[in-house]
Scaffold this motif. Sequence first.
Motif, PDB file in Angstrom:
ATOM      1  N   ASP A 128      18.275  49.935  85.727  1.00 44.94           N
ATOM      2  CA  ASP A 128      17.253  50.946  85.437  1.00 44.94           C
ATOM      3  C   ASP A 128      17.512  51.618  84.097  1.00 44.94           C
ATOM      4  OD1 ASP A 128      16.047  50.347  87.840  1.00 44.94           O
ATOM      5  OD2 ASP A 128      16.929  52.049  88.924  1.00 44.94           O
ATOM      6  N   ALA A 129      18.770  51.948  83.821  1.00 40.12           N
ATOM      7  CA  ALA A 129      19.102  52.606  82.558  1.00 40.12           C
ATOM      8  C   ALA A 129      18.843  51.670  81.378  1.00 40.12           C
ATOM      9  CB  ALA A 129      20.563  53.054  82.569  1.00 40.12           C
ATOM     10  N   ASP A 180      13.912  48.846  98.373  1.00 40.13           N
ATOM     11  CA  ASP A 180      15.330  49.063  98.087  1.00 40.13           C
ATOM     12  C   ASP A 180      16.198  48.468  99.191  1.00 40.13           C
ATOM     13  OD1 ASP A 180      14.927  50.310  95.677  1.00 40.13           O
ATOM     14  OD2 ASP A 180      14.895  52.338  96.530  1.00 40.13           O
ATOM     15  N   ASP A 221      24.555  49.630  94.005  1.00 41.12           N
ATOM     16  CA  ASP A 221      24.078  50.864  93.373  1.00 41.12           C
ATOM     17  C   ASP A 221      24.455  50.908  91.897  1.00 41.12           C
ATOM     18  OD1 ASP A 221      22.890  51.862  95.695  1.00 41.12           O
ATOM     19  OD2 ASP A 221      24.791  52.703  96.407  1.00 41.12           O
ATOM     20  N   GLY A 222      25.637  50.458  91.584  1.00 46.26           N
ATOM     21  CA  GLY A 222      26.060  50.425  90.177  1.00 46.26           C
ATOM     22  C   GLY A 222      25.185  49.483  89.367  1.00 46.26           C
ATOM     23  N   LYS A 239      22.071  48.489  90.114  1.00 48.52           N
ATOM     24  CA  LYS A 239      20.712  49.034  90.068  1.00 48.52           C
ATOM     25  C   LYS A 239      20.626  50.152  89.042  1.00 48.52           C
ATOM     26  CE  LYS A 239      16.602  49.775  92.197  1.00 48.52           C
ATOM     27  NZ  LYS A 239      15.580  49.657  91.200  1.00 48.52           N
ATOM     28  N   HIS A 240      21.642  51.017  89.027  1.00 50.32           N
ATOM     29  CA  HIS A 240      21.657  52.119  88.061  1.00 50.32           C
ATOM     30  C   HIS A 240      21.718  51.568  86.632  1.00 50.32           C
ATOM     31  CE1 HIS A 240      22.439  56.045  86.386  1.00 50.32           C
ATOM     32  NE2 HIS A 240      23.504  55.565  85.774  1.00 50.32           N
ATOM     33  N   GLN A 241      22.570  50.576  86.400  1.00 48.56           N
ATOM     34  CA  GLN A 241      22.684  49.976  85.063  1.00 48.56           C
ATOM     35  C   GLN A 241      21.391  49.278  84.666  1.00 48.56           C
ATOM     36  OE1 GLN A 241      26.052  47.391  85.267  1.00 48.56           O
ATOM     37  NE2 GLN A 241      27.525  49.021  84.841  1.00 48.56           N
TER      38      GLN A 241
END
Length: 199
Positions: free
Chosen positions: A29-30, A5, A22-23, A25-27
């Motif tokens: 992964d989702a 990371d 972070d935004g 990475k979150h998108q």
Amino acid sequence: MEDCDAIMRMTWESLFPGTDYDGWKHQFDAASLEFNDRLLREAQEEEEEDSSDSNEGNTQFDESEEESVPETPQYPPAVPRLESNQVAARATRIWSVAEDETLIRLFMEISENAIKGTSQKATSLWRDVHAAYQMAHAEKPHILPPRPMKRLTSHWRRLAADTLQWISCYDEAGRLPEGGSGYNEADRIKCASKLFHLA
């Protein structure tokens, strides 16, 4: 995991300064989870439809219609004869590296087919993957054992996360700043492997 990371974050910030890692990475992964869930759900729905269709008898079949149906090619193709020193591969619960590579390659080729697009249904996607796997099995029966479509889909569920992670690392390795004039495919794979094993 923390090292990966950190490396990915540093790389992201050097390539895209001032953007939200972070935004993204979150998108990512989702979206990966949603895509995998959708594929699995569609494959399960197709299996349920197939099993319900096979349980219902066709009571209105007319024997005379059988003659008017044109002959279709047989899939999978006929298995070629093995040479005397070759033994046909047997399907086991443990998949070989060659089987994993074949399944990943076929899934990626068929799911990203420019003609069909990426919005194809899971049933047709897995039907095509299975047919392509059967053809690969026919070409190399001593390496690839026969596998039913259900085994291919269930094995893909286990491989999908690592495959998507590898693709992400491979793409990231292609964008790293050290990719100068002497940077070739072998360097990119080596860098991607480091990123992948740090994850």
